[in-house]
Each structure stands twice: as structure tokens, then as C-alpha cells.
Design a protein around this motif. Structure first.
Motif, PDB file in Angstrom:
ATOM      1  N   ARG A   1       1.172   4.178  -2.975  1.00 48.43           N
ATOM      2  CA  ARG A   1       0.915   5.605  -2.731  1.00 48.43           C
ATOM      3  C   ARG A   1       2.112   6.468  -3.103  1.00 48.43           C
ATOM      4  O   ARG A   1       1.945   7.569  -3.641  1.00 48.43           O
TER       5      ARG A   1
ATOM      6  N   ASN B   1       0.826  -1.202   0.000  1.00 51.30           N
ATOM      7  CA  ASN B   1       0.000   0.000   0.000  1.00 51.30           C
ATOM      8  C   ASN B   1       0.865   1.259   0.000  1.00 51.30           C
ATOM      9  O   ASN B   1       0.581   2.220  -0.737  1.00 51.30           O
ATOM     10  N   ARG B   2       1.908   1.258   0.801  1.00 51.63           N
ATOM     11  CA  ARG B   2       2.777   2.430   0.884  1.00 51.63           C
ATOM     12  C   ARG B   2       3.516   2.672  -0.426  1.00 51.63           C
ATOM     13  O   ARG B   2       3.617   3.810  -0.880  1.00 51.63           O
TER      14      ARG B   2
ATOM     15  N   ASP C   1       2.227   6.756  -6.843  1.00 53.27           N
ATOM     16  CA  ASP C   1       1.235   7.735  -7.294  1.00 53.27           C
ATOM     17  C   ASP C   1       1.731   9.173  -7.131  1.00 53.27           C
ATOM     18  O   ASP C   1       1.371  10.041  -7.926  1.00 53.27           O
TER      19      ASP C   1
END
Length: 170
Positions: free
Chosen positions: A95, A91-92, A98
């Protein structure tokens, strides 16, 4: 010289008054460490926020930066360095990709694997945040002589080492 008292002195005195049967001396060390940790965490978050970073973002970017050229680590290495689970790291990384601070690249040693690479933008951001953080922390340590800083660092290492040893073995 005037006696200096802090909040921990008042807390310890109160405990000694209401529970004279207990040795509350550990509070003199660990309550101060806890209070200092909360103050440092707040100050670090403020330093990182000035560079549009969350603490966890700084942690991942700093791990990549410290790795040296080409500033690339596997997700597993990042998990080990930042003490998070596989799902959290995925998840990190998503992000950070992104935001353009890291990119995924194929692992040249394992066709199934990926590497996480710091981008130029990520390097600039983590370098600026690190510079700001160190300037703030130098101010906090200004009351201590360099000899006192070294002594404190050695004493804190003695307390932290047992917690770090299992991580080093695993």
C-alpha cells in the motif's frame, strides 16, 4: 489550593464505595494511563490525517526515517519495529508503494531478499507529520516542568520495561 478531581477519582471512589474489600489503588495509575492513551491516540490520528497518513503508515515511515541514510530496512526489521506479522507487513508495504511513499529494492547482501526504502515523498510526509505531532505533544506537556517530565518519563519507563524486555531478547 482547590482539590483537583478527574474522572478516575470519581471511578475509584465509586469502586471503594461498592467494594470496600478491594484495593482499587492500581486504577488510580492504570485507568489514567488508559484514558491518556486513548486521548493521545485520537490526537495522533488527527495529526497524521493532516498529512494524509494513517497511524500504521506513520509507524512504517518513521521506522525507515529513524534508520538513517539510506532509510532502508528489510521487511523483517520493519516487522520487529512495528510489531506486526509478515503478511500484515507485506500488505502495508504494498500500500505504501502504491502511494509512492516507499519502494522495494533488491537486498545487496542477499539476492533473494528485498529492502524497503523511503522515497523522497515519504520522507517529506513523515518529517512533516513528526513536526506536527511534536508540536501537539509539547502543548500537552506544557503544564509539567522539565523536571516533572523527566521524572514521569523515568517512572513510565520502569512500568514499560518488563513488556519491552522480551521483545529485545527475541
Amino acid at each position: 489550593m482547590r482539590s483537583m478531581q478527574d474522572e478516575v477519582d470519581r471511578l475509584v471512589a465509586a469502586w471503594r464505595r461498592v467494594r470496600p474489600d478491594l484495593d482499587v489503588s492500581p486504577l488510580e495509575v492504570f485507568s489514567r494511563i488508559g484514558r491518556l492513551a486513548r486521548h493521545l491516540d485520537r490526537d495522533r490520528r488527527a495529526a497524521f490525517a493532516e498529512h494524509d497518513l494513517e497511524t500504521w503508515e506513520f509507524d512504517v515511515l518513521a521506522a525507515l526515517r529513524r534508520s538513517g541514510e539510506p532509510h532502508t530496512l528489510s521487511p523483517g526489521q520493519l516487522m520487529t519495529q512495528t510489531l506486526v506479522t509478515s503478511g500484515t507487513m507485506t500488505n502495508r508495504v504494498d500500500r505504501l508503494v502504491d502511494k509512492g511513499l516507499v519502494e522495494r529494492a533488491p537486498d545487496p547482501r542477499d539476492r533473494r531478499g528485498v529492502q524497503v526504502r523511503l522515497t523522497r515523498r515519504g520522507r517529506e510526509r513523515v518529517d512533516a507529520a513528526m513536526t506536527d505531532l511534536l508540536e501537539r505533544e509539547q502543548v500537552l506537556l506544557a503544564r509539567l516542568s522539565s523536571a516533572d517530565r523527566r521524572a514521569l518519563a523515568m517512572q513510565l519507563r520502569t512500568l514499560v520495561l518488563p513488556f519491552d524486555e522480551p521483545a529485545a531478547e527475541g
